[in-house]
Motif scaffolding. Structure first.
Motif, short mmCIF file in Angstrom:
data_model
loop_
_atom_site.label_atom_id
_atom_site.label_comp_id
_atom_site.label_asym_id
_atom_site.label_seq_id
_atom_site.Cartn_x
_atom_site.Cartn_y
_atom_site.Cartn_z
N ARG A 194 -16.64 15.35 4.77
CA ARG A 194 -17.70 15.23 5.78
C ARG A 194 -19.00 14.80 5.11
N GLU A 195 -19.88 14.25 5.93
CA GLU A 195 -21.18 13.80 5.45
C GLU A 195 -22.25 14.34 6.39
N TYR A 196 -23.33 14.81 5.82
CA TYR A 196 -24.41 15.40 6.61
C TYR A 196 -25.74 14.77 6.23
N TRP A 197 -26.65 14.74 7.19
CA TRP A 197 -27.97 14.17 6.98
C TRP A 197 -29.06 15.12 7.45
N GLY A 198 -30.18 15.07 6.73
CA GLY A 198 -31.37 15.75 7.20
C GLY A 198 -32.12 14.84 8.17
N GLN A 199 -33.22 15.36 8.70
CA GLN A 199 -33.98 14.58 9.67
C GLN A 199 -34.95 13.60 9.02
N GLY A 200 -35.20 13.79 7.74
CA GLY A 200 -36.05 12.86 7.01
C GLY A 200 -37.48 13.33 6.87
N THR A 201 -38.12 12.84 5.83
CA THR A 201 -39.54 13.11 5.59
C THR A 201 -40.23 11.80 5.25
N GLN A 202 -41.39 11.59 5.85
CA GLN A 202 -42.10 10.33 5.67
C GLN A 202 -42.87 10.31 4.36
N VAL A 203 -42.71 9.24 3.62
CA VAL A 203 -43.51 9.00 2.42
C VAL A 203 -44.28 7.71 2.64
N THR A 204 -45.60 7.81 2.55
CA THR A 204 -46.46 6.64 2.74
C THR A 204 -47.32 6.46 1.50
N VAL A 205 -47.21 5.30 0.89
CA VAL A 205 -47.99 4.98 -0.30
C VAL A 205 -49.02 3.93 0.10
N SER A 206 -50.28 4.33 0.09
CA SER A 206 -51.33 3.45 0.57
C SER A 206 -52.66 3.84 -0.06
N PRO A 207 -53.54 2.85 -0.32
CA PRO A 207 -54.85 3.18 -0.91
C PRO A 207 -55.67 4.07 0.01
N GLN A 218 -19.95 23.38 8.45
CA GLN A 218 -21.21 22.72 8.77
C GLN A 218 -22.22 22.97 7.67
N VAL A 219 -23.01 21.97 7.40
CA VAL A 219 -24.11 22.07 6.44
C VAL A 219 -25.37 21.58 7.12
N GLN A 220 -26.44 22.31 6.95
CA GLN A 220 -27.73 21.90 7.49
C GLN A 220 -28.64 21.53 6.31
N LEU A 221 -29.39 20.47 6.48
CA LEU A 221 -30.29 19.97 5.44
C LEU A 221 -31.70 19.88 5.98
N VAL A 222 -32.65 20.42 5.23
CA VAL A 222 -34.06 20.37 5.63
C VAL A 222 -34.87 19.80 4.48
N GLU A 223 -35.53 18.67 4.74
CA GLU A 223 -36.36 18.04 3.72
C GLU A 223 -37.81 18.49 3.85
N SER A 224 -38.52 18.41 2.74
CA SER A 224 -39.95 18.69 2.74
C SER A 224 -40.58 17.95 1.56
N GLY A 225 -41.92 17.86 1.59
CA GLY A 225 -42.63 17.29 0.46
C GLY A 225 -43.17 15.89 0.66
N GLY A 226 -42.86 15.28 1.79
CA GLY A 226 -43.39 13.95 2.02
C GLY A 226 -44.87 13.99 2.34
N GLY A 227 -45.47 12.79 2.43
CA GLY A 227 -46.88 12.73 2.76
C GLY A 227 -47.48 11.40 2.40
N LEU A 228 -48.80 11.37 2.42
CA LEU A 228 -49.56 10.16 2.08
C LEU A 228 -50.06 10.28 0.64
N VAL A 229 -49.84 9.25 -0.14
CA VAL A 229 -50.26 9.27 -1.54
C VAL A 229 -50.75 7.87 -1.91
N GLN A 230 -51.70 7.82 -2.82
CA GLN A 230 -52.21 6.54 -3.28
C GLN A 230 -51.24 5.88 -4.27
N PRO A 231 -51.27 4.58 -4.38
CA PRO A 231 -50.44 3.91 -5.40
C PRO A 231 -50.68 4.49 -6.78
N GLY A 232 -49.58 4.70 -7.49
CA GLY A 232 -49.66 5.33 -8.80
C GLY A 232 -49.53 6.83 -8.77
N GLY A 233 -49.57 7.40 -7.58
CA GLY A 233 -49.46 8.85 -7.46
C GLY A 233 -48.03 9.34 -7.50
#
Length: 125
Positions: A112-125, A1-16
């Motif tokens: 086998r293939e494993y997936w993390g739960q995901g992190t949201q990335v939002t690019v918006s002014p 078994q492999v566990q995956l944990v993502e981090s670093g997503g967030g809200l950023v302005q275009p060009g960021g």
């Protein structure tokens, strides 16, 4: 078994920029490839980038020159550096790992293939 944990997503302005991290734990020695996919609302999951345990990387054409994948050595942590972000980059970003294990000399490989739960990335002014 492999566990995956993502981090670093967030809200950023275009060009960021944002840097996503994916930390793997468990049987990481079996990891052959790690990668990032994204899934926008109402759309199918799409490959963004992959990197093998030997360091061979691939970025899809639409992200080349803006995104960089790194890490994956020893199958522990992989990063996705995203620069010059655009609104169309908005999505949930999911980490993926593929493992290969041969349980005995005459046995076939078990993949086998494993997936993390995901992190949201939002690019918006």
């Amino acid at each position: 078994q492999v566990q995956l944990v993502e981090s670093g997503g967030g809200l950023v302005q275009p060009g960021g920029s944002l840097r996503l991290s994916c930390a793997a734990s468990g049987r990481t020695s079996r990891i052959t490839d790690m990668g990032w996919y994204h899934q926008a609302p109402g759309k199918e999951r799409e490959l963004v980038a992959t990197i093998s345990s030997s360091g061979v990387s691939h970025i899809i054409d639409s992200k080349k020159g803006r995104f960089t994948i790194s890490g994956g050595n020893a199958g522990n942590t992989v990063y996705l550096q995203m620069n010059s972000l655009k609104a169309e980059d908005t999505a949930v970003y999911l980490c993926n790992a593929k493992t290969r294990f041969v349980p005995c000399i005459e046995c076939q490989s078990i993949v086998r293939e494993y997936w993390g739960q995901g992190t949201q990335v939002t690019v918006s002014p």
